[in-house]
Enzyme design. Sequence first.
Site, PDB file in Angstrom:
ATOM      1  N   LYS A 120       1.873   2.161  -5.257  1.00 49.83           N
ATOM      2  CA  LYS A 120       2.317   1.663  -6.517  1.00 49.83           C
ATOM      3  C   LYS A 120       1.350   1.957  -7.672  1.00 49.83           C
ATOM      4  O   LYS A 120       1.994   2.320  -8.722  1.00 49.83           O
ATOM      5  CB  LYS A 120       2.585   0.164  -6.175  1.00 49.83           C
ATOM      6  CG  LYS A 120       3.360  -0.348  -5.158  1.00 49.83           C
ATOM      7  CD  LYS A 120       3.577  -1.823  -4.951  1.00 49.83           C
ATOM      8  CE  LYS A 120       2.633  -2.303  -4.251  1.00 49.83           C
ATOM      9  NZ  LYS A 120       2.083  -1.838  -2.948  1.00 49.83           N
ATOM     10  N   GLY A 156      -4.698  -4.154  -3.882  1.00 48.53           N
ATOM     11  CA  GLY A 156      -5.713  -3.141  -4.013  1.00 48.53           C
ATOM     12  C   GLY A 156      -4.777  -1.708  -4.406  1.00 48.53           C
ATOM     13  O   GLY A 156      -4.210  -1.400  -3.705  1.00 48.53           O
ATOM     14  N   HIS A 157      -4.983  -1.439  -5.733  1.00 49.03           N
ATOM     15  CA  HIS A 157      -3.937  -0.391  -6.201  1.00 49.03           C
ATOM     16  C   HIS A 157      -4.764   0.654  -6.711  1.00 49.03           C
ATOM     17  O   HIS A 157      -5.802   0.529  -7.640  1.00 49.03           O
ATOM     18  CB  HIS A 157      -3.063  -0.895  -7.361  1.00 49.03           C
ATOM     19  CG  HIS A 157      -2.030  -1.994  -6.900  1.00 49.03           C
ATOM     20  ND1 HIS A 157      -1.126  -2.447  -7.897  1.00 49.03           N
ATOM     21  CD2 HIS A 157      -1.838  -2.396  -5.645  1.00 49.03           C
ATOM     22  CE1 HIS A 157      -0.397  -3.335  -7.151  1.00 49.03           C
ATOM     23  NE2 HIS A 157      -0.681  -3.318  -5.885  1.00 49.03           N
ATOM     24  N   GLN A 182       1.880  -6.111  -3.186  1.00 43.85           N
ATOM     25  CA  GLN A 182       2.536  -6.289  -1.755  1.00 43.85           C
ATOM     26  C   GLN A 182       3.790  -5.495  -1.600  1.00 43.85           C
ATOM     27  O   GLN A 182       3.856  -4.202  -2.332  1.00 43.85           O
ATOM     28  CB  GLN A 182       2.576  -7.681  -1.420  1.00 43.85           C
ATOM     29  CG  GLN A 182       1.475  -8.571  -1.444  1.00 43.85           C
ATOM     30  CD  GLN A 182       0.746  -8.813  -2.740  1.00 43.85           C
ATOM     31  OE1 GLN A 182       1.412  -9.362  -3.443  1.00 43.85           O
ATOM     32  NE2 GLN A 182      -0.510  -8.486  -2.893  1.00 43.85           N
ATOM     33  N   ASP A 208       1.090  -1.194  -0.154  1.00 45.81           N
ATOM     34  CA  ASP A 208       0.134  -0.084  -0.044  1.00 45.81           C
ATOM     35  C   ASP A 208       0.720   1.312  -0.182  1.00 45.81           C
ATOM     36  O   ASP A 208       0.399   2.296   0.615  1.00 45.81           O
ATOM     37  CB  ASP A 208      -0.924   0.146   1.059  1.00 45.81           C
ATOM     38  CG  ASP A 208      -1.696  -1.041   1.224  1.00 45.81           C
ATOM     39  OD1 ASP A 208      -2.176  -1.809   0.227  1.00 45.81           O
ATOM     40  OD2 ASP A 208      -2.280  -1.489   2.197  1.00 45.81           O
TER      41      ASP A 208
HETATM   42  P1  GDP Z   1      -0.594   0.507  -3.624  1.00 46.44           P
HETATM   43  O1  GDP Z   1      -1.521  -0.788  -3.112  1.00 46.44           O
HETATM   44  O2  GDP Z   1       0.691   0.419  -3.361  1.00 46.44           O
HETATM   45  O3  GDP Z   1      -1.191   0.722  -4.949  1.00 46.44           O
HETATM   46  O4  GDP Z   1      -1.371   1.343  -2.626  1.00 46.44           O
HETATM   47  P2  GDP Z   1      -2.896   1.758  -2.139  1.00 46.44           P
HETATM   48  O5  GDP Z   1      -3.752   2.141  -3.205  1.00 46.44           O
HETATM   49  O6  GDP Z   1      -3.231   0.364  -1.456  1.00 46.44           O
HETATM   50  O7  GDP Z   1      -2.968   2.749  -1.109  1.00 46.44           O
HETATM   51  C1  GDP Z   1      -2.441   4.003  -1.273  1.00 46.44           C
HETATM   52  C2  GDP Z   1      -3.309   5.078  -0.860  1.00 46.44           C
HETATM   53  O8  GDP Z   1      -2.697   6.267  -0.628  1.00 46.44           O
HETATM   54  C3  GDP Z   1      -4.543   5.176  -1.945  1.00 46.44           C
HETATM   55  O9  GDP Z   1      -5.646   5.376  -1.243  1.00 46.44           O
HETATM   56  C4  GDP Z   1      -3.924   6.269  -2.860  1.00 46.44           C
HETATM   57  O10 GDP Z   1      -5.093   7.013  -3.404  1.00 46.44           O
HETATM   58  C5  GDP Z   1      -3.489   7.221  -1.756  1.00 46.44           C
HETATM   59  N1  GDP Z   1      -2.204   7.943  -1.985  1.00 46.44           N
HETATM   60  C6  GDP Z   1      -1.047   7.734  -3.040  1.00 46.44           C
HETATM   61  N2  GDP Z   1      -0.278   8.728  -3.123  1.00 46.44           N
HETATM   62  C7  GDP Z   1      -0.605   9.667  -2.233  1.00 46.44           C
HETATM   63  C8  GDP Z   1       0.021  10.917  -1.701  1.00 46.44           C
HETATM   64  O11 GDP Z   1       1.131  11.187  -2.091  1.00 46.44           O
HETATM   65  N3  GDP Z   1      -0.613  11.414  -0.961  1.00 46.44           N
HETATM   66  C9  GDP Z   1      -1.942  11.111  -0.234  1.00 46.44           C
HETATM   67  N4  GDP Z   1      -2.413  11.973   0.653  1.00 46.44           N
HETATM   68  N5  GDP Z   1      -2.269   9.704  -0.682  1.00 46.44           N
HETATM   69  C10 GDP Z   1      -1.890   9.112  -1.883  1.00 46.44           C
HETATM   70  P1  IMO Z   2      -0.707  -4.232  -2.336  1.00 45.31           P
HETATM   71  O1  IMO Z   2      -0.381  -4.756  -3.610  1.00 45.31           O
HETATM   72  C1  IMO Z   2      -0.849  -4.504   2.037  1.00 45.31           C
HETATM   73  C2  IMO Z   2      -1.012  -8.742   3.537  1.00 45.31           C
HETATM   74  C3  IMO Z   2      -2.276  -9.079   4.407  1.00 45.31           C
HETATM   75  C4  IMO Z   2      -1.712 -10.171   5.340  1.00 45.31           C
HETATM   76  C5  IMO Z   2      -0.580 -10.885   4.595  1.00 45.31           C
HETATM   77  C6  IMO Z   2      -0.775 -12.231   3.991  1.00 45.31           C
HETATM   78  O2  IMO Z   2      -2.328  -3.295  -2.326  1.00 45.31           O
HETATM   79  O3  IMO Z   2       0.092  -3.405  -1.713  1.00 45.31           O
HETATM   80  P2  IMO Z   2      -2.340 -12.628   1.835  1.00 45.31           P
HETATM   81  O4  IMO Z   2      -3.874 -12.644   1.336  1.00 45.31           O
HETATM   82  O5  IMO Z   2      -1.501 -12.101   0.681  1.00 45.31           O
HETATM   83  O6  IMO Z   2      -2.124 -14.340   2.041  1.00 45.31           O
HETATM   84  O7  IMO Z   2      -2.066 -12.148   3.201  1.00 45.31           O
HETATM   85  O8  IMO Z   2      -0.153 -10.004   3.614  1.00 45.31           O
HETATM   86  N1  IMO Z   2      -1.422  -8.116   2.172  1.00 45.31           N
HETATM   87  C7  IMO Z   2      -1.201  -6.727   1.988  1.00 45.31           C
HETATM   88  N2  IMO Z   2      -0.960  -5.725   2.676  1.00 45.31           N
HETATM   89  N3  IMO Z   2      -1.043  -4.377   0.717  1.00 45.31           N
HETATM   90  C8  IMO Z   2      -1.274  -5.580  -0.113  1.00 45.31           C
HETATM   91  O9  IMO Z   2      -1.204  -5.302  -1.335  1.00 45.31           O
HETATM   92  C9  IMO Z   2      -1.497  -6.861   0.459  1.00 45.31           C
HETATM   93  N4  IMO Z   2      -1.519  -8.112   0.113  1.00 45.31           N
HETATM   94  C10 IMO Z   2      -1.305  -8.900   1.031  1.00 45.31           C
HETATM   95  O10 IMO Z   2      -2.858  -8.138   5.110  1.00 45.31           O
HETATM   96  O11 IMO Z   2      -1.002  -9.653   6.436  1.00 45.31           O
HETATM   97 MG    MG Z   3      -3.042  -1.494  -1.884  1.00 43.24          MG
END
Ligand code: GDP
Ligand code: IMO
Ligand code: MG
Length: 423
Positions: free
Chosen positions: A16, A40-41, A222, A13
């Site tokens: 990416k 979840g991107h 991840q 998270d």
């Molecule tokens: P990913 O899994 O690495 O793609 O990241 P996620 O989407 O799960 O989580 C990143 C969260 O931060 C999302 O809700 C994005 O919309 C938000 N986000 C990304 N870059 C920024 C930033 O620079 N500032 C803020 N405040 N939010 C951001």
């Molecule tokens: P993105 O790509 C954050 C965590 C789960 C758990 C562990 C194992 O959005 O960054 P799994 O379902 O993979 O067997 O769970 O890994 N986990 C993540 N945490 N971002 C993710 O993906 C994750 N995908 C799995 O919360 O601790």
């Molecule tokens: Mg994510």
Amino acid sequence: MKVDVLLGLQWGDEGKGKVVDVLTPRYDAVARFQGGPNAGHTLEFEGKKYVLRSIPSGIFQHGQVNIIGNGVVLDPVLFKQEAEELEKSGVDLRSILRISKKVHLITPTHRLLDAANEKAKGGKKIGTTGKGIGPTYTDKISRNGLRLGDVFHNFKEKYSALRQRHLDQLKALGAEPQDLEALEEKWMDAIVYLKGFSIVDSEFLINQLLKEGKSVLCEGAQGTLLDIDFGSYPFVTSSNTISAGACSGLGVAPNKIGEVFGIFKAYCTRVGSGPFPTELFDATGKRIRDLGHEYGAVTGRERRCGWIDLVALRYAIMLNGVTQLIMMKSDVLDGFDEIKACVAYKIKDVETRQFPFSIDESIEPVYKTLPGWKTDMTKMQSEDEFPKEFKDYIDFLEKELETPITIVSIGPDRSQTIVREKK
Ligand code: GDP
Ligand code: IMO
Ligand code: MG
């Protein structure tokens, strides 16, 4: 041409999805190489927000080929949901998406096994996303898995054998499958839908693109600290999230890897169980969670929050061969008087800068405190506008991490991205 890799350096998270979308115009193709719908991107642009799970984050730009590589595990039902929503919003997915014949399929019983395995762990739950990731990769490694290409050859037979195996395993775990037939019907429907997409030998496709001088960006899921080999085992996911995973997850040779973009937040978060040395249980942790909206994109779970951990980041940079760093969400700290960074761990009174084999409560983070910049940076257009304290913070991180920070993200929107000039 080389393949560049973009991946998370923390526990996932990091942002990416947002940066892959921003960088996509520089490339001819974007490819996912591991993970599955546990990811979840999130992408935001033109006032809209999208969350992608299995589909690469390069689909919203200008017709780049988007590839789901062999290292990915795919749930047909969740894929169908995701793809239908995107098609509804006008993305011409069928013309740009290619899916490897070698992706492993997540079946309804994999998801049931994920839940049953977690239940059996009692107080030692991993806190998985419940998407069947662990059981699907287990079957892949134990040579029992079902691949997408199998849907064209004796599929029913192969499916039935795996189903029976899973039912035996569920029985041994004391789990009684509920409404399995209904789940399977939906799953089989989704397989038919999947067959309407371009299912290819993606290792050939990607190497052909490279031969033609085309460029490819690989999108990690991840984060490094969730890597099956190097993460905080056993509280990890079941794939190699590090840059080496791009080679095995796409069929790209190591000498084809070019830049490695390592993404990190200006602080740290984690979902699920497992050690987290810099976790904050106080009002500061809550403040970061609220300001950063730190709730899971897939599960909605509260993300645990803490200060940036440079011991873990140095380790992640080493494992991935990171050539450029990307700092996300610094805007979340815009109002803080002081910012802390963990520069070393103290374990039984001995200080270390090396990430240890076992990360447990005996670790005491050693912090350096830096002054906050106390400026709303979310509308800035270039690094020249950055306040002095923020520039000092970047300098400090670059020295500690011995790697340049080339992009700074100052908000969730595509436009809130500052590309720094090369010095
Ligand atoms: P990913 O899994 O690495 O793609 O990241 P996620 O989407 O799960 O989580 C990143 C969260 O931060 C999302 O809700 C994005 O919309 C938000 N986000 C990304 N870059 C920024 C930033 O620079 N500032 C803020 N405040 N939010 C951001
Ligand atoms: P993105 O790509 C954050 C965590 C789960 C758990 C562990 C194992 O959005 O960054 P799994 O379902 O993979 O067997 O769970 O890994 N986990 C993540 N945490 N971002 C993710 O993906 C994750 N995908 C799995 O919360 O601790
Ligand atoms: Mg994510």
